[in-house]
Design an enzyme around this catalytic site. Structure first.
Site, PDB file in Angstrom:
ATOM      1  N   CYS B  99       0.819  -1.226   0.000  1.00  0.00           N
ATOM      2  CA  CYS B  99       0.000   0.000   0.000  1.00  0.00           C
ATOM      3  C   CYS B  99       0.846   1.266   0.000  1.00  0.00           C
ATOM      4  O   CYS B  99       0.314   2.362  -0.164  1.00  0.00           O
ATOM      5  CB  CYS B  99      -0.945   0.002   1.196  1.00  0.00           C
ATOM      6  N   HIS B 375      -9.344   3.069  -1.539  1.00  0.00           N
ATOM      7  CA  HIS B 375      -7.945   2.686  -1.355  1.00  0.00           C
ATOM      8  C   HIS B 375      -7.461   1.819  -2.516  1.00  0.00           C
ATOM      9  O   HIS B 375      -7.331   0.600  -2.392  1.00  0.00           O
ATOM     10  CB  HIS B 375      -7.813   1.950  -0.016  1.00  0.00           C
TER      11      HIS B 375
END
Ligand SMILES: [Zn+2]
Lengths: 134, 428
Positions: B99, B375
């Protein structure tokens, strides 16, 4: 040199131990660094004087979660408690926590409760687990 | 041997600037509407236009891409995207730090600029997760964990952030889960309040309105009902988790002495600190689970490089707005402590008391955060920069625009803290 050729200081060997229902870690005989991630050369002092040690299997719950949405491989035991256990030796390791009653109703804080090692057998694979002490 | 500061947040001698930054709308759901190339193309074209950059101005293309190899059977994404942008014929690379890929992309761009190998770098993050079976998504998300020490023993990705949550609740709320989970829910409520004003958010709607749409007027009744807010991994419930998202984001980073910086940019935002470092993987090996040591280390270095005293009041005097990595609400609690915005033992309380809302001590995630904006893993770090640049340029909708901004901060984490980046931006 304590290295035995049949038990190399590799992650593959650590995984093999788990399949033999043993939790082991490496320890540097010079600076006494311990690690559940094996190394053949000490990452602290550079020594090659490394040995495998058997964990006592006794410890306490450092943190945990109750998993309601399991990965497909663990569907059979869901909902289950997954945790990080602090071993008596001071090392921490992930494992399934067994012996928790009323998992579905989310029991009170289990952090600090003592546990003993056991291994679950699932799809002919051995899985590292710890049972809540009575 | 270099000092910790010079290694993690090296000096930025060429005074790098962001000349253009853009993000696509973030979307989710079962049907895919855009490919990796579409999303990257859309964001990068806009960022390049903003920067006044033509393809021949770009010296290096960095593509941040996380899940394509597993979820789409697509690797080698750098040339794939270069083709779309007219960037064939220059060096390109694809990188993956879970991420944190987007921010690591920016940090890597700066290394090329500081080395003098590039004057202008295009960094593009792109991710596609819709239309992929849930089991595959789970597998892909777990791939940021440890395949031998974590995954086989049931530590899912939400599970690992739940374990941070448990330990935080144990230490800060004496193991009172009701109290701790209510504090976590306040983070989700705040993020969704902010996302209402974000046209590019995946969920531009408040949880209050969502509840009303389902006929529940009391938002706490909605959040405490296991039918509307089921446990994913105790103590995290559905509304504690960020969604799976398709999205792209891109920025053009340049040395201030580059010809492009002089000629065509409308506005430039200065990068005054860029910190990147590595933390423990697996999670269990880390010295603490109420902090991500790598994020703390990156924050310390970034503050030092930016000339900010690493103390809550001093930081908030300079840093007026931050985008932080809230893949789960527990992750935002970690961020508040690791950035030292609040004392480590007050972070749950700070979240609950609205001290991180717009108008509070330090507005966090005015975009809606990963939680409500969405996200798209590798695009997230660049999308954070997009919001902060909008803030610094005064281009946010009035309801979420922070006034009198000196500095803005981005905090981006990979996995459970194996990778961490902190960037600090300033308006020129
Ligand atoms: Zn040693």
């Amino acid at each position: 040199m304590s290295a035995k050729t049949n038990e190399p200081f590799t992650e593959e060997q650590w995984l093999k131990f788990v399949q033999q229902k043993q939790l082991k870690f490496v320890e540097c005989q010079d600076c006494h660094k311990m690690s559940v991630i094996p190394f053949a050369v000490c990452t602290t002092c550079g020594s090659r004087n490394i040995t495998w040690k058997q964990a006592s299997g006794q410890g306490s719950i450092y943190t945990y979660t109750i998993t309601a949405v399991p990965p497909p491989e663990l569907q059979a035991i869901a909902p289950y408690v997954a945790g990080v256990v602090e071993l008596q030796e001071g090392l921490r390791i992930n494992g399934i926590i067994t012996g928790v009653e009323n998992v579905n109703s989310y029991p009170a804080d289990l952090v600090g409760k003592t546990v003993s090692i056991e291994f679950l057998e699932l799809d002919r694979k051995s899985i590292l687990a710890f049972r809540l002490n009575a | 041997m270099k000092s910790e500061l010079d290694r993690i947040a090296p000096p930025l001698r060429r005074n790098p600037v962001i000349l253009g930054v853009a993000q696509t709308t973030f979307t989710g759901g079962k049907t895919r509407t855009r490919t990796l190339r579409d999303l990257a193309g859309e964001a990068a074209t806009e960022a390049m236009m903003e920067a006044g950059a033509k393809p021949e101005d770009i010296d290096l293309l960095i593509v941040a891409q996380a899940a394509g190899g597993i979820a789409l059977n697509q690797l080698h994404t750098a040339p794939l995207i270069a083709e779309r942008l007219g960037l064939v014929g220059i060096p390109s690379l694809r990188l993956e730090n879970a991420c944190a890929s987007g921010s690591v992309g920016l940090h890597t761009a700066l290394t090329a600029i500081e080395a003098g190998w590039a004057d202008n770098v295009l960094v593009v993050g792109t991710e596609v997760l819709s239309g992929i079976p849930t089991a595959m998504i789970q597998k892909m998300i777990s791939a940021g964990g440890d395949a031998n020490y974590e995954i086989p023993v049931g530590a899912t990705f939400p599970g690992m952030y739940a374990m941070f949550g448990t330990r935080i609740i144990h230490e800060q709320a004496k193991g009172n889960f009701k109290e701790g989970m209510e504090a976590l829910a306040h983070i989700a409520l705040k993020d969704h309040h902010n996302a209402v004003y974000n046209k590019k958010a995946q969920f531009p709607i408040s949880i209050e309105e969502l509840a009303q749409k389902r006929g529940v007027n009391d938002v706490w009744a909605f959040l405490n009902d296991p039918k509307t807010n089921p446990v994913v991994s105790w103590p995290l419930r559905l509304f504690d988790c960020s969604p799976t998202t398709d999205g792209g984001a891109a920025c053009v980073v340049s040395a201030t002495d580059s010809a492009l910086s002089f000629s065509s940019a409308k506005h430039a935002i200065k990068i005054i600190a860029s910190a990147q470092t590595t933390g423990d993987l697996p999670q269990c090996v880390a010295p603490t689970l109420t902090s991500l040591p790598a994020a703390r280390q990156a924050a310390k270095a970034a503050y030092k490089r930016a000339g900010i005293v690493d103390e809550p009041a001093a930081i908030k005097k300079r840093v007026k707005v931050a985008e932080v990595h809230d893949c789960f609400t527990s992750a935002e609690v970690l961020a508040l402590g690791d950035l030292n915005l609040f004392p480590q033992n007050e972070t749950l309380r700070a979240a609950k008391e609205g001290r991180t809302a717009v108008g509070g001590e330090i507005p966090i995630n005015t975009s809606g955060g990963l939680k409500a904006k969405g996200h798209p893993i590798a695009a997230t770090g660049i999308a954070q920069l997009f919001t902060l640049v909008e803030q610094l340029l005064g281009k946010m909708p009035p309801a979420v625009q922070v006034k009198n901004i000196d500095l803005a901060l981005a905090h981006n984490v990979g996995g459970t803290g194996g990778s961490a980046c902190v960037n600090i931006l300033e308006r020129l």
